[in-house]
Structures are given as structure tokens and as C-alpha cells.
Motif scaffolding. Structure first.
Motif, PDB file in Angstrom:
ATOM      1  N   PHE A  17       0.822  -1.088   0.411  1.00 58.96           N
ATOM      2  CA  PHE A  17      -0.082  -0.089  -0.093  1.00 58.96           C
ATOM      3  C   PHE A  17       0.516   1.805   0.083  1.00 58.96           C
ATOM      4  CE2 PHE A  17      -2.059   3.598   2.731  1.00 58.96           C
ATOM      5  CZ  PHE A  17      -3.280   3.474   1.580  1.00 58.96           C
ATOM      6  N   VAL A  18       1.592   1.444   1.500  1.00 59.45           N
ATOM      7  CA  VAL A  18       2.544   2.475   0.984  1.00 59.45           C
ATOM      8  C   VAL A  18       3.349   3.118  -0.663  1.00 59.45           C
ATOM      9  CG1 VAL A  18       4.674   3.053   1.915  1.00 59.45           C
ATOM     10  CG2 VAL A  18       2.453   2.963   3.689  1.00 59.45           C
ATOM     11  N   ASN A  19       4.157   1.294  -1.137  1.00 53.70           N
ATOM     12  CA  ASN A  19       4.623   1.638  -2.520  1.00 53.70           C
ATOM     13  C   ASN A  19       4.020   2.235  -3.348  1.00 53.70           C
ATOM     14  OD1 ASN A  19       7.176   0.697  -1.354  1.00 53.70           O
ATOM     15  ND2 ASN A  19       6.580  -1.513  -1.398  1.00 53.70           N
ATOM     16  N   GLU A  20       2.375   1.818  -3.240  1.00 53.80           N
ATOM     17  CA  GLU A  20       1.660   1.608  -4.522  1.00 53.80           C
ATOM     18  C   GLU A  20       0.947   3.756  -4.523  1.00 53.80           C
ATOM     19  OE1 GLU A  20       0.180   1.042  -7.340  1.00 53.80           O
ATOM     20  OE2 GLU A  20       1.534  -1.031  -6.814  1.00 53.80           O
ATOM     21  N   ILE A  21       1.006   4.057  -3.425  1.00 50.26           N
ATOM     22  CA  ILE A  21       0.814   5.374  -3.159  1.00 50.26           C
ATOM     23  C   ILE A  21       1.706   6.069  -3.232  1.00 50.26           C
ATOM     24  CG2 ILE A  21      -1.845   5.477  -1.883  1.00 50.26           C
ATOM     25  CD1 ILE A  21      -0.420   6.695   1.208  1.00 50.26           C
ATOM     26  N   GLY A  22       2.851   6.068  -2.762  1.00 52.38           N
ATOM     27  CA  GLY A  22       3.698   6.691  -2.430  1.00 52.38           C
ATOM     28  C   GLY A  22       4.498   7.626  -3.690  1.00 52.38           C
ATOM     29  N   LYS A  23       4.020   6.618  -4.775  1.00 50.29           N
ATOM     30  CA  LYS A  23       4.265   7.158  -6.713  1.00 50.29           C
ATOM     31  C   LYS A  23       3.520   8.192  -6.833  1.00 50.29           C
ATOM     32  CE  LYS A  23       4.983   2.445  -6.997  1.00 50.29           C
ATOM     33  NZ  LYS A  23       5.059   1.104  -8.321  1.00 50.29           N
ATOM     34  N   LEU A  24       1.588   7.960  -5.944  1.00 45.10           N
ATOM     35  CA  LEU A  24       1.099   8.870  -6.542  1.00 45.10           C
ATOM     36  C   LEU A  24       1.969  10.525  -5.685  1.00 45.10           C
ATOM     37  CD1 LEU A  24      -2.068   7.626  -6.212  1.00 45.10           C
ATOM     38  CD2 LEU A  24      -0.498   7.564  -8.020  1.00 45.10           C
ATOM     39  N   ASP A  25       1.197  11.719  -6.818  1.00 44.61           N
ATOM     40  CA  ASP A  25       1.190  12.830  -5.424  1.00 44.61           C
ATOM     41  C   ASP A  25       0.535  13.830  -5.078  1.00 44.61           C
ATOM     42  OD1 ASP A  25       3.753  12.839  -7.143  1.00 44.61           O
ATOM     43  OD2 ASP A  25       2.903  14.509  -9.204  1.00 44.61           O
ATOM     44  N   HIS A  26      -0.333  12.953  -5.093  1.00 48.19           N
ATOM     45  CA  HIS A  26      -2.296  13.371  -4.489  1.00 48.19           C
ATOM     46  C   HIS A  26      -1.249  13.223  -3.060  1.00 48.19           C
ATOM     47  CE1 HIS A  26      -4.243  14.279  -8.154  1.00 48.19           C
ATOM     48  NE2 HIS A  26      -3.366  12.476  -7.738  1.00 48.19           N
ATOM     49  N   ASP A  27      -1.787  13.978  -1.530  1.00 46.18           N
ATOM     50  CA  ASP A  27      -1.894  13.806  -0.015  1.00 46.18           C
ATOM     51  C   ASP A  27      -3.027  12.661   0.206  1.00 46.18           C
ATOM     52  OD1 ASP A  27      -0.784  15.545   0.406  1.00 46.18           O
ATOM     53  OD2 ASP A  27      -1.488  17.508   0.721  1.00 46.18           O
ATOM     54  N   PHE A  28      -2.571  12.046   1.581  1.00 47.22           N
ATOM     55  CA  PHE A  28      -2.895  10.544   1.764  1.00 47.22           C
ATOM     56  C   PHE A  28      -3.008  11.041   3.333  1.00 47.22           C
ATOM     57  CE2 PHE A  28      -1.827   9.635  -2.087  1.00 47.22           C
ATOM     58  CZ  PHE A  28      -3.298   9.045  -2.782  1.00 47.22           C
ATOM     59  N   ASP A  29      -4.642  10.401   4.236  1.00 44.85           N
ATOM     60  CA  ASP A  29      -4.789  10.391   5.170  1.00 44.85           C
ATOM     61  C   ASP A  29      -5.462   9.670   5.585  1.00 44.85           C
ATOM     62  OD1 ASP A  29      -3.725  13.376   5.734  1.00 44.85           O
ATOM     63  OD2 ASP A  29      -5.747  14.620   5.750  1.00 44.85           O
ATOM     64  N   LEU A  30      -4.959   8.499   7.122  1.00 50.23           N
ATOM     65  CA  LEU A  30      -5.684   7.232   7.518  1.00 50.23           C
ATOM     66  C   LEU A  30      -6.037   8.252   8.755  1.00 50.23           C
ATOM     67  CD1 LEU A  30      -3.590   4.514   6.872  1.00 50.23           C
ATOM     68  CD2 LEU A  30      -5.495   4.705   5.923  1.00 50.23           C
ATOM     69  N   VAL A  31      -7.244   7.232   8.989  1.00 54.88           N
ATOM     70  CA  VAL A  31      -7.952   8.228  10.200  1.00 54.88           C
ATOM     71  C   VAL A  31      -8.805   6.895  10.914  1.00 54.88           C
ATOM     72  CG1 VAL A  31      -9.893   9.617  11.050  1.00 54.88           C
ATOM     73  CG2 VAL A  31      -8.818  10.091   9.580  1.00 54.88           C
ATOM     74  N   SER A  32      -7.792   6.350  12.185  1.00 53.52           N
ATOM     75  CA  SER A  32      -8.886   5.590  13.185  1.00 53.52           C
ATOM     76  C   SER A  32      -8.741   6.378  13.993  1.00 53.52           C
ATOM     77  CB  SER A  32      -7.322   4.625  13.315  1.00 53.52           C
ATOM     78  OG  SER A  32      -8.192   3.420  14.083  1.00 53.52           O
ATOM     79  N   GLY A  33     -10.045   5.947  14.657  1.00 49.85           N
ATOM     80  CA  GLY A  33     -10.460   7.044  15.986  1.00 49.85           C
ATOM     81  C   GLY A  33      -9.994   8.107  15.704  1.00 49.85           C
ATOM     82  N   ARG A  34      -9.193   8.335  16.962  1.00 49.09           N
ATOM     83  CA  ARG A  34      -9.017   9.989  17.314  1.00 49.09           C
ATOM     84  C   ARG A  34      -7.490  10.141  16.702  1.00 49.09           C
ATOM     85  NH1 ARG A  34      -6.398  11.461  21.958  1.00 49.09           N
ATOM     86  NH2 ARG A  34      -5.774   9.370  22.905  1.00 49.09           N
ATOM     87  N   TYR A  35      -7.127   9.301  16.301  1.00 51.19           N
ATOM     88  CA  TYR A  35      -6.048   9.387  15.002  1.00 51.19           C
ATOM     89  C   TYR A  35      -5.823   9.975  13.589  1.00 51.19           C
ATOM     90  CZ  TYR A  35      -4.148   7.016  19.625  1.00 51.19           C
ATOM     91  OH  TYR A  35      -3.837   7.453  20.791  1.00 51.19           O
TER      92      TYR A  35
END
Length: 77
Positions: A17-35
Motif C-alpha cells: 500500500f505504501v509503495n503504491e500511494i508513494g508513487k502518487l502526488d496527492h495527499d492521503f490521510d489515514l483516520v483511526s479513531g482520534r488518530y
């Protein structure tokens, strides 16, 4: 912005997953509870509870969003 639920329930899935989205120029946030963490941070991902689905916020739109959705389709629940 679009939000989807993803599953990263193994070390191999996290790495891929990190390898795939690391190639993209967009921002991504993961949200789990309050984190909220940067989805391109492998260390940040491992700080989350990976046994549960995680919300992924994708900061892209239009044709860029379609490209992103195609790349991450294997992780979407």
C-alpha cells in the motif's frame, strides 16, 4: 476529498500500500479513531490498530481521483 474504508491487515499489505500511494502526488490521510496520520508513512501506519478497517481520506478529484481509486482498489473494503 473522498473517504473510503481500507483494510491493511498484514505487513505485506502495508508495504504494498505504501509503495503504491508513494508513487502518487496527492495527499492521503489515514483516520483511526482520534488518530490522523500520513498514509505514506509506514511507521505511522504500524502505530494504528490494523485489525480494524481504517478510513482513508484521499485529497484528489476528477480524473486524478479515478486513477487513485484504480491503484488502491485491492485495499478497499
Amino acid at each position: 476529498m473522498k473517504t473510503v474504508q481500507i483494510s491493511l491487515n498484514s505487513i505485506d499489505k502495508v508495504k504494498a500500500f505504501v509503495n503504491e500511494i508513494g508513487k502518487l502526488d496527492h495527499d492521503f490521510d489515514l483516520v483511526s479513531g482520534r488518530y490522523v496520520i500520513d498514509a505514506k508513512s509506514i511507521m505511522g501506519i504500524f502505530s494504528l490498530d490494523l485489525s480494524k478497517p481504517i478510513d482513508l481520506n484521499i485529497h484528489a478529484d476528477g480524473s486524478d481521483l479515478e486513477e487513485v481509486m484504480e491503484k488502491i482498489k485491492d485495499y478497499i473494503i
